[in-house]
Design an enzyme around this catalytic site. Structure first.
Site, mmCIF file in Angstrom:
data_model
loop_
_atom_site.group_PDB
_atom_site.id
_atom_site.type_symbol
_atom_site.label_atom_id
_atom_site.label_comp_id
_atom_site.label_asym_id
_atom_site.label_seq_id
_atom_site.Cartn_x
_atom_site.Cartn_y
_atom_site.Cartn_z
ATOM 1 C CD GLN B 202 25.402 35.334 47.821
ATOM 2 O OE1 GLN B 202 26.036 34.308 47.603
ATOM 3 N NE2 GLN B 202 24.209 35.321 48.400
ATOM 4 N N GLY B 243 28.903 28.489 40.327
ATOM 5 C CA GLY B 243 28.042 29.145 41.312
ATOM 6 C C GLY B 243 28.701 29.292 42.682
ATOM 7 C CG HIS B 244 26.379 31.045 45.860
ATOM 8 N ND1 HIS B 244 25.550 31.900 46.546
ATOM 9 C CD2 HIS B 244 25.601 30.002 45.480
ATOM 10 C CE1 HIS B 244 24.352 31.387 46.591
ATOM 11 N NE2 HIS B 244 24.341 30.257 45.955
ATOM 12 C CG ASN B 245 28.581 28.830 49.213
ATOM 13 O OD1 ASN B 245 27.711 29.616 48.868
ATOM 14 N ND2 ASN B 245 29.321 28.991 50.291
ATOM 15 C CB SER B 263 26.185 24.364 47.408
ATOM 16 O OG SER B 263 26.000 25.625 48.004
#
Lengths: 351, 351, 351
Positions: B202, B243-245, B263
């Site tokens: 990441q 969460g990521h993004n 996302s």
């Protein structure tokens, strides 16, 4: 490192049927216990397992004793509540081997000169204790904990490593706070001015009674103007969130991942299953039991068990039922139309 | 430690009806306020409480002022939005007694020689600041915090004790991160090869705007390839997972225990009730309001209020309704059969 | 800081179609990639994006290669599973720039003299390692972590900053524990005596296999009498709660905010969507997939996808459907009454 059965009964009560000089070293479940363990029968449906257990001694209720006695070869300790007796016996066995951390302040800890730490308390490595804080007799503050300005920790209370306990919050005696818990962070209070949030200072604190356990990574917000209150004997599991100004009544227990929004007033002797959620400003009566995964969206003024979660199904079946749930009002309308049609038919028949 | 009403109005605006030299020491709710407090009426339905309040002064809207004036004996500050005024007044009172931590680095902190800490910033005990990190003017980094390599903390931003802020992440000015929050941990990204997970590094980071508040034990993942973005003015309560993004639009607020999967792109001025959940890769428009405990499983492209949780009931009633929910398709089939039968009957009647 | 395509293929396999001496510096998504990046096509529906990508090289499957080749001007690396290849390539690129923390113990760390820390391990600032703990070769323990008495950390395992890992717990090789995670806190075990909770000492520990990732602020309780077991290759996202005595089978993955109550036994190769909840003492078979937000209230003995959450709707529609859900048994009774009436009518017709 063990104890004699006679010693155990002398300390904890119960009627011993067997040799008081038998040595045991610990407690084990019915099927795992060996000749140096005691075991316990807390549910009558496991009687046959108890009968075949290899344990040296068995904790049983008077009601189960006669039947267990027929099959079980070892000693028996007949008690009122075998599960409670098991808990106390386990505490006793643990006390025999527990390593009590030394009194005093670890050299790496940073304790403000105006903090009052009892000489019998333990302050572990890397701890910070701010100005005016008070740590009571025999309290244990493990490594990495933070105790804010003028916070108060009662006698015999134990903070596991990496607890954060903010300014002016108080906890009573014999409490346990597990690692990662954060007590006394600001409540989530804002005024909205044209879409932009203006922070409302949170000037209350968190007041926690005696014999309260708080789980790992649980968070309890400080009050906005008044205080957040956790009464005596409350037990909170891990990852619970308690909003500002909540009041949790004595001896209420909450399982992991429960959330309670701000200003909720929860009664005594309640239980909340895992991931249950309570909206803000609600009142929950004493002796209310909320099932896991249930959303409490209105006050509950009557004791009892309450539930509200969507039943699990195979995904394909859920998709069908969910589609119908989305259109339940259409289904209701169809039924009404049917009722009307049938009424017409019936009336025609009668005419 | 207090202020004169005249001083308050001079700073914050509003029309004072009463003695400008009256001294007040703080704010209290309508029913708790005494002769040295001001109070506020933010909701017309509490007018009668306001009338009987013992407060020295009352913050009221122009709309409520006439009626309050009839009953309330104290001074009045007439303003456009009493709740916003209350927030600002509370901030002012807090500023009078707030203890500003001293500029400088506590001797127990470990600050890498290549980190740039502004001379006016406070670095508390047991803190670690890694190589190349930047801490801005008047920033306050309380005890036990971790600031990773090349991370950037803006001016006037406050990390409470035990925050973890990972490498290369950035937060703007006037932000607050509460204890136990973890910013910039790896996103949950894996490729699956025959059942075994292969970690996807990441390499993005987390970029946080100005005036953002992040609650205790909230976690925000760094992006996989691009960055996770939190825009200006976002307010996140405790125990939230982003969460990521993800991309969270400006001035969006989320209550405790909310989860947002990777996302997701969330608009501006949205609100999410406690424990609401958003699936990954969804788009949520501006001005969307999601009720507590609701699962957002599809994009929401239209502003409005959305809800989806199973209604709470007594457990016995829930068991009945849940059993029917599980078999809703059978119920639908019955209705269809009834419709068909009735159609046959009706046709016969007509024939 | 980059690599040649030939070097990449030599290390990771795949069939290179293009110049092996071409230099690339990293991986980027199809639409972001430039002339110094490689990109990847992991889903055939993005073929047209791949054709127009500015990437220097494209990772493609054999199935997509012919069509991509028609449009895409750059080099191609034809592989069996482009997403897995991407993960491995990303790991390789990361390894080129990763800063390996130095072996040794930071002077501010407190490591008990009886702890055994491998000479190649890194112990960061403000860390505490208690008596008898073991830290394996090349393990990295970042700032502020706590490792309890006699705990064991395997080789090449990485604890990010502020992890709490309690006494006697064990984790195998190549594991990752993210910041704020708490491993081995007491399980939530009490006996109830007349409404008052008596704590049951939690004397088991947590045993974690190899290649396990544990997310930020996730908590795993130690066992009551036996141990909590996390098998090899398990991947847990952030803010997950695993109760005492659980057993999680190998290569099972759980997304953020999942909760698993005590003594649940979960199979191998399962997946749990975000905020899914599992009640205690349940058994979940291998290859079970639980959708996000679903409450698992009974054992699942058959592989498959399972779901249970209330569908989202506009609030006004939800209010209608929720009101009907509350009264579904009334609806069922109406249908039964209709069926009876119609039966009577039909019988009359037939008579």
């Amino acid at each position: 490192m063990g104890t004699r059965l006679g010693e155990l009964v002398e300390r904890l009560g119960g009627q011993l049927v067997g040799d008081p000089n038998l040595e045991v070293i610990g407690i084990a479940p019915l099927t795992d216990a060996g000749a140096s363990h005691i075991s316990f029968l807390s549910n009558s449906k496991f009687r046959s397992q108890a009968g075949q257990s290899q344990a040296a001694a068995m904790i049983v209720s008077a009601a189960d004793d006669a039947i267990v006695a027929e099959q079980f070869q070892g000693a028996r300790i007949v008690v009122k509540n075998p599960y409670v007796y098991f808990a106390r016996a386990a505490q006793y066995f643990e006390s025999l081997t527990a390593i009590v951390p030394p009194a005093g302040i670890h050299p790496s800890a940073v304790v403000h000169e105006s903090a009052r730490v009892d000489a019998s308390a333990h302050i572990g490595p890397q701890v910070t204790v701010e100005a005016g804080a008070v740590v009571g007799a025999r309290a244990v503050i493990d490594a990495g904990c933070y105790i804010g300005r003028e916070a108060v920790v009662g006698a015999d209370t134990h903070f596991f490593a990496n607890v954060t306990f903010h300014a002016r919050c108080r906890i009573g005696q014999r409490g346990i706070i597990h690692s990662g818990a954060v007590i006394g962070t600001d409540g989530f209070g804002f005024a909205n001015e044209g879409g932009v949030y203006i922070k409302i200072p949170q000037v209350g604190c968190v007041v926690i009674g005696d014999d309260v356990d708080i789980g790992a990574n649980t968070t309890i917000d400080r009050g906005a103007l008044a205080d957040t209150i956790i009464e005596d004997g409350v037990k909170l599991d891990n990852q619970i969130q308690i909003g500002h100004n909540c009041h949790i009544g004595a001896h209420t227990a909450m399982a992991g991942c429960v959330g309670v929004a701000g200003s909720a007033k929860i009664g005594k002797y309640c239980t909340f299953g895992g991931a249950a959620m309570v909206l803000g400003h609600l009142t929950i009566a004493d002796h209310v039991h909320v099932s896991s995964g249930s959303m409490v969206s209105r006050s509950i003024l009557e004791a009892g068990q309450y539930t509200g979660f969507y039943p699990l199904a195979k995904n394909s079946e859920w998709e069908k039922s969910a589609a119908i749930v989305r259109n339940l009002s259409a289904m209701r309308d169809k039924i009404r139309a049917l009722e009307k049609t049938i009424k017409t038919i019936t009336n025609q028949d009668e005419s």
